[in-house]
Design an enzyme around this catalytic site. Sequence first.
Site, PDB file in Angstrom:
ATOM      1  N   GLN A 195       0.825  -1.208   0.000  1.00 43.23           N
ATOM      2  CA  GLN A 195       0.000   0.000   0.000  1.00 43.23           C
ATOM      3  C   GLN A 195       0.863   1.264   0.000  1.00 43.23           C
ATOM      4  OE1 GLN A 195      -2.199  -0.860   3.620  1.00 43.23           O
ATOM      5  NE2 GLN A 195      -0.304  -1.534   4.579  1.00 43.23           N
ATOM      6  N   PRO A 216      -7.054  -6.510   1.497  1.00 48.57           N
ATOM      7  CA  PRO A 216      -6.256  -7.530   2.187  1.00 48.57           C
ATOM      8  C   PRO A 216      -6.799  -7.934   3.559  1.00 48.57           C
ATOM      9  CG  PRO A 216      -5.069  -5.430   2.031  1.00 48.57           C
ATOM     10  CD  PRO A 216      -6.274  -5.310   1.175  1.00 48.57           C
ATOM     11  N   ASP A 237       0.724   0.306  13.574  1.00 47.65           N
ATOM     12  CA  ASP A 237       1.093   1.604  14.169  1.00 47.65           C
ATOM     13  C   ASP A 237       1.778   1.430  15.525  1.00 47.65           C
ATOM     14  OD1 ASP A 237      -0.943   1.243  16.143  1.00 47.65           O
ATOM     15  OD2 ASP A 237      -2.417   2.250  14.887  1.00 47.65           O
ATOM     16  N   ASP A 288       2.372 -12.637   7.153  1.00 51.03           N
ATOM     17  CA  ASP A 288       0.928 -12.657   6.938  1.00 51.03           C
ATOM     18  C   ASP A 288       0.259 -13.324   8.151  1.00 51.03           C
ATOM     19  OD1 ASP A 288      -1.654 -13.281   6.235  1.00 51.03           O
ATOM     20  OD2 ASP A 288      -1.153 -13.878   4.187  1.00 51.03           O
ATOM     21  N   GLY A 289      -0.550 -12.572   8.863  1.00 51.49           N
ATOM     22  CA  GLY A 289      -1.184 -13.078  10.083  1.00 51.49           C
ATOM     23  C   GLY A 289      -2.036 -14.319   9.848  1.00 51.49           C
ATOM     24  N   ASP A 302      -6.056  -6.487  15.368  1.00 45.70           N
ATOM     25  CA  ASP A 302      -6.112  -5.048  15.124  1.00 45.70           C
ATOM     26  C   ASP A 302      -6.040  -4.851  13.618  1.00 45.70           C
ATOM     27  OD1 ASP A 302      -5.904  -2.333  15.056  1.00 45.70           O
ATOM     28  OD2 ASP A 302      -3.848  -2.258  15.792  1.00 45.70           O
ATOM     29  N   SER A 303      -7.150  -5.114  12.952  1.00 48.99           N
ATOM     30  CA  SER A 303      -7.180  -5.090  11.491  1.00 48.99           C
ATOM     31  C   SER A 303      -7.663  -3.749  10.973  1.00 48.99           C
ATOM     32  CB  SER A 303      -8.118  -6.171  10.986  1.00 48.99           C
ATOM     33  OG  SER A 303      -9.437  -5.870  11.387  1.00 48.99           O
ATOM     34  N   SER A 304      -7.432  -3.507   9.693  1.00 52.03           N
ATOM     35  CA  SER A 304      -8.084  -2.371   9.050  1.00 52.03           C
ATOM     36  C   SER A 304      -9.467  -2.821   8.567  1.00 52.03           C
ATOM     37  CB  SER A 304      -7.206  -1.826   7.913  1.00 52.03           C
ATOM     38  OG  SER A 304      -6.711  -2.871   7.121  1.00 52.03           O
ATOM     39  N   ASP A 305     -10.125  -2.019   7.772  1.00 47.49           N
ATOM     40  CA  ASP A 305     -11.493  -2.323   7.351  1.00 47.49           C
ATOM     41  C   ASP A 305     -11.555  -3.618   6.533  1.00 47.49           C
ATOM     42  OD1 ASP A 305     -12.216   0.014   8.570  1.00 47.49           O
ATOM     43  OD2 ASP A 305     -12.286   1.184   6.721  1.00 47.49           O
TER      44      ASP A 305
END
Lengths: 291, 291
Positions: free
Chosen positions: B45, B177, B100, B152-153, B170-173
């Site tokens: 990204q 991915p 983060d 890769d989790g 703690d993922s993004s939307d």
Amino acid sequence: MEKIQLLEFFKIINGETWLVEDERDNMKLYYRVKEVLSSKKSPFQHVNIIDSYDFGRCLVLDGVMQTTELDGYIYNEMISHIPVVTHQNPKKVLIIGGGDCGVANELSKYKELESVDMVEIDKVVVDECVDKLTMISGNAPNDERINFLFEDGIKFVKDKEKCYDVAIVDSSDPVGPAEVLFSEEFYVDLKKSLKDDGIMVCQSQSPIFHKEVLKRTRDILKKHFPIVRTYKAVVPSYPGGMWSFTLASFKYDPLNANLERLVKNTKYINKDIFKSCFSLPNFMKEYLDIE
Amino acid sequence: MEKIQLLEFFKIINGETWLVEDERDNMKLYYRVKEVLSSKKSPFQHVNIIDSYDFGRCLVLDGVMQTTELDGYIYNEMISHIPVVTHQNPKKVLIIGGGDCGVANELSKYKELESVDMVEIDKVVVDECVDKLTMISGNAPNDERINFLFEDGIKFVKDKEKCYDVAIVDSSDPVGPAEVLFSEEFYVDLKKSLKDDGIMVCQSQSPIFHKEVLKRTRDILKKHFPIVRTYKAVVPSYPGGMWSFTLASFKYDPLNANLERLVKNTKYINKDIFKSCFSLPNFMKEYLDIE
């Protein structure tokens, strides 16, 4: 059908209408609009009712979103039920502002109330919301206990003495005409309008973006009332999401309220939410000097 | 100083730089930017660190705000302290995502933890946040108990059995991915990676705008765990403000947690917030079928 003239805060992008909120310095919000349902110029402001994609029908004053079908009930329930349930025997209630009639609609759920004086300066807002925002104004226009008084709330309270059990200040942001609704002089007049066991509540802005408004409101009220409680709710369509309310009381403490009095026909508030809304995060406790 | 090439999600308006989030269909958000501090293209990204007027420093991935100086701690504290305090004797913790380093920083406040495996696919995000988002990544890079694993989790958890006391997703939307991080297959693998008294927690999106994600996540977890609790927090920089988390547990119930274990050096969470975050509004109880 009459063609509605779009004001400058609407933009057409690729054939779609968007409401553009850009009165803030550091953030602009664009809301996609299905339809602008009405556009009126009152003596005080531009009054639009729009139908939006994400928030449903909305009241827009001078280009700023005020209340929405999606989440208007959260704000209206939190500012209404908390003081009315905290007071053990409320009969007479005063609303200052509240033109969307959402607060009046929440109050109309309480059979024990005898009268509600709703003092709103702008009749156009009330007429538009009663006509087109019925999911928010609800039963208010049909409830004979509610007196719609189209007057300046500041002047209205000046000569009232020990009239009300509960007073609810449902103001817009403290800029322009609503600024005086955040002044000490107004709160002192409002205090005088309350009975000896009266309660008042006001919205005290975002605890994140308007810390100084919340803190000042709380500090003023603490000078004049023995019991002052700040509480919070989430209002998704307001910037920052978190919103604060401050309640001031001569006798009754919301932390000891009889929650059996809370009505059941609500979408946000319930007994658990009533109790937990007074739990404040550390960063708020710090700047409000709460232990 | 190297001149940073602005990507298409930055716009210059009257000489000012704005970050434009317009990936949503019905809403666009413009954030005024003081400075674009860095712009990197990782294998996954575009990674930007910006300094904004309202939100301070922010991590921006592919043009979407992920975490901000103003309110990142709210999300990070709520997803970290709740499971770690609920578990009565946590030693080994797994973080999936969390680039983060905010979650790792919160965990580093617990002396009793022996190791934290942080499995983040994008090393560029971690490097950038450790370098320029120190108010969020904090102590994480200096805490030797934290193992940074750039993997890769999804694959990572496949062969783990009864390794962890607590797992934090703690993922993004759930688009692109991160979509698989909301799948039943992943949750089953994650369950297998937990010890017999383990706890997992994930962010389950906005209770207002992504009801179906929250409901599906909760329903899947209820099939696999005896104790499932949804809780809420306000995250001002996320659309809708209100955010949901869902915790699933074999043995320990957060409603009976020993709150003396909660550390004091936090900005949002405290004992009252811990207890009250499980109070859900009526509209959520309704679609989640909670009594």
